[in-house]
Design a protein around this motif. Structure first.
Motif, PDB file in Angstrom:
ATOM      1  N   PRO A 268       0.835  -1.444  -0.122  1.00 25.95           N
ATOM      2  CA  PRO A 268       0.095   0.496   0.459  1.00 25.95           C
ATOM      3  C   PRO A 268       0.706   0.907  -0.077  1.00 25.95           C
ATOM      4  O   PRO A 268       1.997   1.531   0.629  1.00 25.95           O
ATOM      5  N   GLY A 269       0.721   1.946  -0.914  1.00 24.31           N
ATOM      6  CA  GLY A 269       1.183   2.793  -0.611  1.00 24.31           C
ATOM      7  C   GLY A 269       2.270   4.006  -2.291  1.00 24.31           C
ATOM      8  O   GLY A 269       2.730   5.279  -2.088  1.00 24.31           O
ATOM      9  N   THR A 270       2.491   2.329  -2.152  1.00 23.93           N
ATOM     10  CA  THR A 270       3.864   3.051  -3.706  1.00 23.93           C
ATOM     11  C   THR A 270       3.060   3.707  -5.025  1.00 23.93           C
ATOM     12  O   THR A 270       4.065   4.676  -4.918  1.00 23.93           O
ATOM     13  N   GLY A 271       2.574   2.735  -5.241  1.00 22.32           N
ATOM     14  CA  GLY A 271       1.558   3.777  -6.341  1.00 22.32           C
ATOM     15  C   GLY A 271       2.387   2.819  -7.905  1.00 22.32           C
ATOM     16  O   GLY A 271       3.370   2.207  -7.788  1.00 22.32           O
ATOM     17  N   THR A 272       1.879   3.886  -9.154  1.00 17.71           N
ATOM     18  CA  THR A 272       2.361   3.624 -10.760  1.00 17.71           C
ATOM     19  C   THR A 272       3.383   3.775 -10.629  1.00 17.71           C
ATOM     20  O   THR A 272       4.329   3.243 -11.572  1.00 17.71           O
ATOM     21  N   ASP A 273       3.907   4.905 -10.104  1.00 10.90           N
ATOM     22  CA  ASP A 273       5.012   5.849 -10.997  1.00 10.90           C
ATOM     23  C   ASP A 273       6.903   4.808 -10.450  1.00 10.90           C
ATOM     24  O   ASP A 273       7.039   4.787 -10.780  1.00 10.90           O
ATOM     25  N   ILE A 274       5.783   4.517  -9.218  1.00  7.71           N
ATOM     26  CA  ILE A 274       6.927   3.768  -8.755  1.00  7.71           C
ATOM     27  C   ILE A 274       7.490   2.497  -9.089  1.00  7.71           C
ATOM     28  O   ILE A 274       8.494   2.320  -9.325  1.00  7.71           O
ATOM     29  N   GLY A 275       6.306   2.116  -9.348  1.00 11.89           N
ATOM     30  CA  GLY A 275       6.696   0.642  -9.958  1.00 11.89           C
ATOM     31  C   GLY A 275       7.469   0.740 -11.322  1.00 11.89           C
ATOM     32  O   GLY A 275       7.761  -0.255 -11.678  1.00 11.89           O
ATOM     33  N   ALA A 276       6.446   2.124 -11.937  1.00 11.05           N
ATOM     34  CA  ALA A 276       6.881   2.263 -13.735  1.00 11.05           C
ATOM     35  C   ALA A 276       8.688   2.350 -13.067  1.00 11.05           C
ATOM     36  O   ALA A 276       9.262   2.002 -14.309  1.00 11.05           O
ATOM     37  N   PHE A 277       9.204   3.477 -12.633  1.00  8.92           N
ATOM     38  CA  PHE A 277      10.219   4.128 -11.911  1.00  8.92           C
ATOM     39  C   PHE A 277      11.296   2.915 -11.957  1.00  8.92           C
ATOM     40  O   PHE A 277      12.244   2.434 -12.799  1.00  8.92           O
ATOM     41  N   LEU A 278      11.425   1.617 -11.217  1.00 13.53           N
ATOM     42  CA  LEU A 278      11.987   0.369 -10.831  1.00 13.53           C
ATOM     43  C   LEU A 278      12.360  -0.439 -12.050  1.00 13.53           C
ATOM     44  O   LEU A 278      13.289  -0.662 -12.244  1.00 13.53           O
ATOM     45  N   ALA A 279      11.191  -0.517 -12.912  1.00 11.79           N
ATOM     46  CA  ALA A 279      11.190  -1.363 -13.652  1.00 11.79           C
ATOM     47  C   ALA A 279      12.204  -0.500 -15.198  1.00 11.79           C
ATOM     48  O   ALA A 279      12.412  -1.590 -16.149  1.00 11.79           O
ATOM     49  N   TYR A 280      11.850   0.773 -15.495  1.00 12.63           N
ATOM     50  CA  TYR A 280      12.601   1.306 -16.352  1.00 12.63           C
ATOM     51  C   TYR A 280      14.611   0.714 -15.715  1.00 12.63           C
ATOM     52  O   TYR A 280      15.303   0.780 -16.751  1.00 12.63           O
ATOM     53  N   SER A 281      14.624   1.041 -14.735  1.00 15.00           N
ATOM     54  CA  SER A 281      15.463   0.981 -14.170  1.00 15.00           C
ATOM     55  C   SER A 281      16.202  -0.171 -14.166  1.00 15.00           C
ATOM     56  O   SER A 281      16.978  -0.833 -15.253  1.00 15.00           O
ATOM     57  N   ASP A 282      15.292  -1.619 -14.449  1.00 12.35           N
ATOM     58  CA  ASP A 282      15.649  -2.445 -13.953  1.00 12.35           C
ATOM     59  C   ASP A 282      16.338  -3.352 -15.760  1.00 12.35           C
ATOM     60  O   ASP A 282      17.002  -3.860 -16.274  1.00 12.35           O
ATOM     61  N   ALA A 283      14.935  -2.406 -16.487  1.00  9.98           N
ATOM     62  CA  ALA A 283      15.302  -2.995 -17.951  1.00  9.98           C
ATOM     63  C   ALA A 283      17.119  -2.520 -18.102  1.00  9.98           C
ATOM     64  O   ALA A 283      17.343  -3.152 -19.374  1.00  9.98           O
ATOM     65  N   ARG A 284      17.125  -1.242 -17.537  1.00  5.14           N
ATOM     66  CA  ARG A 284      17.975   0.118 -17.849  1.00  5.14           C
ATOM     67  C   ARG A 284      19.558  -0.826 -17.605  1.00  5.14           C
ATOM     68  O   ARG A 284      20.675  -0.838 -18.655  1.00  5.14           O
ATOM     69  N   ARG A 285      19.254  -1.744 -16.393  1.00  3.90           N
ATOM     70  CA  ARG A 285      19.958  -2.623 -15.644  1.00  3.90           C
ATOM     71  C   ARG A 285      20.656  -3.584 -16.813  1.00  3.90           C
ATOM     72  O   ARG A 285      22.132  -3.762 -17.164  1.00  3.90           O
ATOM     73  N   ARG A 286      20.132  -4.171 -17.928  1.00  2.00           N
ATOM     74  CA  ARG A 286      19.767  -5.672 -18.033  1.00  2.00           C
ATOM     75  C   ARG A 286      20.029  -4.908 -19.832  1.00  2.00           C
ATOM     76  O   ARG A 286      19.901  -6.083 -20.407  1.00  2.00           O
ATOM     77  N   ASN A 287      20.042  -3.957 -20.228  1.00  2.00           N
ATOM     78  CA  ASN A 287      20.067  -3.648 -21.871  1.00  2.00           C
ATOM     79  C   ASN A 287      21.259  -4.618 -22.184  1.00  2.00           C
ATOM     80  O   ASN A 287      22.559  -3.797 -21.877  1.00  2.00           O
ATOM     81  N   ARG A 288      20.930  -5.041 -23.211  1.00  2.28           N
ATOM     82  CA  ARG A 288      22.312  -5.693 -23.924  1.00  2.28           C
ATOM     83  C   ARG A 288      21.724  -5.366 -25.464  1.00  2.28           C
ATOM     84  O   ARG A 288      21.529  -6.439 -26.766  1.00  2.28           O
ATOM     85  N   GLY A 289      20.596  -4.236 -25.727  1.00  2.00           N
ATOM     86  CA  GLY A 289      19.703  -3.483 -27.055  1.00  2.00           C
ATOM     87  C   GLY A 289      20.668  -3.437 -28.301  1.00  2.00           C
ATOM     88  O   GLY A 289      21.907  -2.992 -27.374  1.00  2.00           O
ATOM     89  N   ARG A 290      19.995  -2.942 -29.001  1.00  2.00           N
ATOM     90  CA  ARG A 290      21.003  -2.817 -30.336  1.00  2.00           C
ATOM     91  C   ARG A 290      20.633  -0.624 -29.836  1.00  2.00           C
ATOM     92  O   ARG A 290      21.891  -0.222 -30.792  1.00  2.00           O
ATOM     93  N   VAL A 291      19.897  -0.016 -29.173  1.00  2.25           N
ATOM     94  CA  VAL A 291      19.900   1.614 -29.396  1.00  2.25           C
ATOM     95  C   VAL A 291      19.993   1.521 -27.990  1.00  2.25           C
ATOM     96  O   VAL A 291      19.795   1.047 -27.095  1.00  2.25           O
ATOM     97  N   PRO A 292      20.329   2.277 -27.880  1.00  2.00           N
ATOM     98  CA  PRO A 292      21.172   2.903 -26.061  1.00  2.00           C
ATOM     99  C   PRO A 292      20.111   3.544 -25.434  1.00  2.00           C
ATOM    100  O   PRO A 292      18.913   3.984 -26.264  1.00  2.00           O
ATOM    101  N   PHE A 293      20.051   3.028 -24.595  1.00  6.24           N
ATOM    102  CA  PHE A 293      19.014   4.253 -23.492  1.00  6.24           C
ATOM    103  C   PHE A 293      19.472   5.788 -23.199  1.00  6.24           C
ATOM    104  O   PHE A 293      20.160   5.978 -23.698  1.00  6.24           O
ATOM    105  N   GLY A 294      17.573   6.276 -23.539  1.00  2.00           N
ATOM    106  CA  GLY A 294      17.599   7.807 -24.529  1.00  2.00           C
ATOM    107  C   GLY A 294      17.916   8.437 -25.377  1.00  2.00           C
ATOM    108  O   GLY A 294      17.523   9.717 -25.876  1.00  2.00           O
ATOM    109  N   LYS A 295      17.824   7.273 -26.371  1.00  6.78           N
ATOM    110  CA  LYS A 295      18.089   7.474 -27.910  1.00  6.78           C
ATOM    111  C   LYS A 295      16.832   6.844 -27.945  1.00  6.78           C
ATOM    112  O   LYS A 295      16.335   6.620 -29.513  1.00  6.78           O
TER     113      LYS A 295
END
Length: 504
Positions: A268-295
């Motif tokens: 209770p109390g965390t909210g969608t914005d916290i979940g979204a930024f945690l998932a974004y951080s996880d995706a950025r940390r694990r990124n092995r894609g062809r496009v750099p983050f921020g692009k």
């Protein structure tokens, strides 16, 4: 299989009832529109619709509210990707990669990724909700007055603590809600409290006009004050569907984001914005894609959107089982449950109302799939929604707020309550006071008071009963951990601000 059997019954009710399915499809579409309009939120849409559910059977009205919730959260990705303006706070993380994709000529594909990720997040969290909610409800069967009192305190503590930048302001808003919760007849002695001689306040402050005021009229006042103008979105270009390469890259990210969002929402109390930024951080940390983050990295769209919709399902778990809303949207949904006579707790899953509950669960899972179907097939239409100017929206929303407040009891006094709390909510927003603790105080305050006095009566004034029962001790421990986490986070934020100021 025994756990899923009631859910199958919910699906059967949903697909055999044209009223339920039709209301759900219309609500998802309306939610997508609300989410696509910058400045409006899914919570506001639910608050506006709530009074009209009184004219509907509970399974129809509440399923529609769930559809607005899911559609509103998913729809927030549309302006985030096209205009770099998050349609809802939850879409702020999506804009970080979605807008660069749109600028690079992949707007259609970015929207398709967002809708697919939202569908995956909704389905995963909906299944977890259906499996975990009855288990938690059975655990709550052993709760008595002391446990319910400490549970209410826990709900107030965690919501107030994480709803704003200032802990003091969060608790001040919660205290205001608690004060409003004691207006009216004393539930034990029958004495009048804080009614100021008004017959209207004998039954207390009505919850629905307050919700309409702080989530509807407040937003209207914010839009008027900001004088926000509409922007022209870029022309949709690029492939309409997700490429195989991007689908391969984003699938694991969607799965992880769904799980992250589901568990974040259950707190209770965390909210969608916290979940979204945690998932974004996880995706950025694990990124092995062809496009750099921020692009314009597609995984930076998939992760947050899966988490956004995952939080919605996760937040319903404590709402239905313990009566503690996971975030602002579920606070409105809790109000809908209460006005339809559905009291959260163990009896909700074992009594005659269980069929309604599992129909709502099934509706949420199907709403996630409808988001995918409607959102991807009507993507061009939704891209035009973001152009609706505020001078058109403001009168329409204002009228809906006033009509909705009046329709509850056909009383002009409820309209005045909505306007009063709309102004109060605006003043709170402008001074960085969170409004969610106010609503939670109004909902959980009576629960805390009644159970505290009941426990004191049963034990003849022995206050140690709140500290000697296992479940109560668990909630006290959670309260302490929450306060410690908030204090530690505050120290880190202040240290980061000083470091930034020193470098500047």
């Amino acid at each position: 299989m025994d756990v899923l059997t009631p859910l199958f019954g919910g699906f059967a009710t949903l697909f055999t009832s044209p009223a339920v399915f039709g209301a759900l499809a219309a609500a998802v579409t309306a939610g997508l529109v609300v989410g696509a309009l910058p400045g409006l939120t899914a919570t506001m849409g639910m608050a506006l619709f709530l009074p009209f559910t009184f004219l509907m059977p509970p399974e129809v009205g509440l399923s529609a509210m769930v559809g607005i919730f899911a559609g509103g959260i998913a729809g927030g990705a549309i302006p985030a990707i096209l205009l770099n303006v998050p349609g809802t706070p939850a879409s702020a993380a999506t804009a970080l990669e979605g807008y660069p994709m749109s600028r690079a000529g992949h707007g259609r594909e970015a929207l398709s990724i967002a809708m697919l990720a939202g569908a995956v997040g909704g389905v995963v969290s909906g299944l977890l909700m259906a499996v975990l909610a009855p288990t938690i409800a059975r655990f709550a069967l052993n709760f008595q007055a002391p446990e319910f009192f400490v549970l209410a305190i826990y709900g107030l503590t965690i919501i107030s603590a994480v709803s704003g930048r200032s802990l003091v302001k969060g608790y001040a808003a919660g205290l205001l809600g608690l004060t409003l919760g004691v207006v009216g007849l004393d539930p034990v002695s029958g004495q009048l409290r804080l009614t100021m001689g008004s017959d209207t306040l004998y039954g207390g402050v009505s919850l629905i006009p307050v919700l309409i005021g702080v989530f509807g009229i407040t937003q209207v006042l914010v839009m008027i004050a900001d004088r926000a103008g509409s922007q022209r979105p870029p022309e949709l270009r690029g492939p309409r569907w997700i490429s195989r390469a991007n689908l391969r890259d984003t699938t694991p990210t969607m799965a992880r984001g769904s799980v992250i969002g589901s568990f974040v929402g259950a707190i209770p109390g965390t909210g969608t914005d916290i979940g979204a930024f945690l998932a974004y951080s996880d995706a950025r940390r694990r990124n092995r894609g062809r496009v750099p983050f921020g692009k314009g990295n597609p995984t930076g769209v998939a992760g947050p959107e899966a988490a956004n919709n995952g939080v919605v399902g996760g937040a319903m778990i404590p709402t239905f089982t313990l009566g503690i809303p996971g975030e602002a949207g579920t606070a409105v949904l809790l109000g809908g449950l209460l006005v339809h006579g559905l009291t959260p707790g163990p009896d909700l899953f074992t009594g005659p109302q269980s069929g309604i509950v599992y129909t709502i669960f099934a509706s949420f899972i199907v709403s996630a799939l409808l988001v995918l179907v409607i959102g991807t097939t009507a993507v061009r239409a939704f891209s035009h929604v973001v152009r609706v100017p505020p001078h058109v929206l403001i009168p329409v929303i204002s009228l809906l707020c006033l009509v909705g407040a009046y329709a509850i009891n056909n009383r002009f006094a409820d309209v005045l309550v909505a306007i009063l709390f709309g102004v109060l909510g605006y003043l709170m927003v402008r001074n960085d006071f969170p409004v969610s603790p106010l609503i939670l105080g109004l909902i959980l305050g009576p629960m805390a008071e009644v159970n505290f006095r009941r426990a004191m009566t049963i034990t003849h004034g022995d206050w140690t009963v709140f500290f000697t029962r296992p479940a109560s001790l668990l909630f006290w421990a959670l309260i302490v951990l929450t306060l410690f986490w908030v204090w530690r986070s505050g120290r880190k934020d202040r240290a980061a601000e000083k470091d930034t100021a020193g470098r500047a």
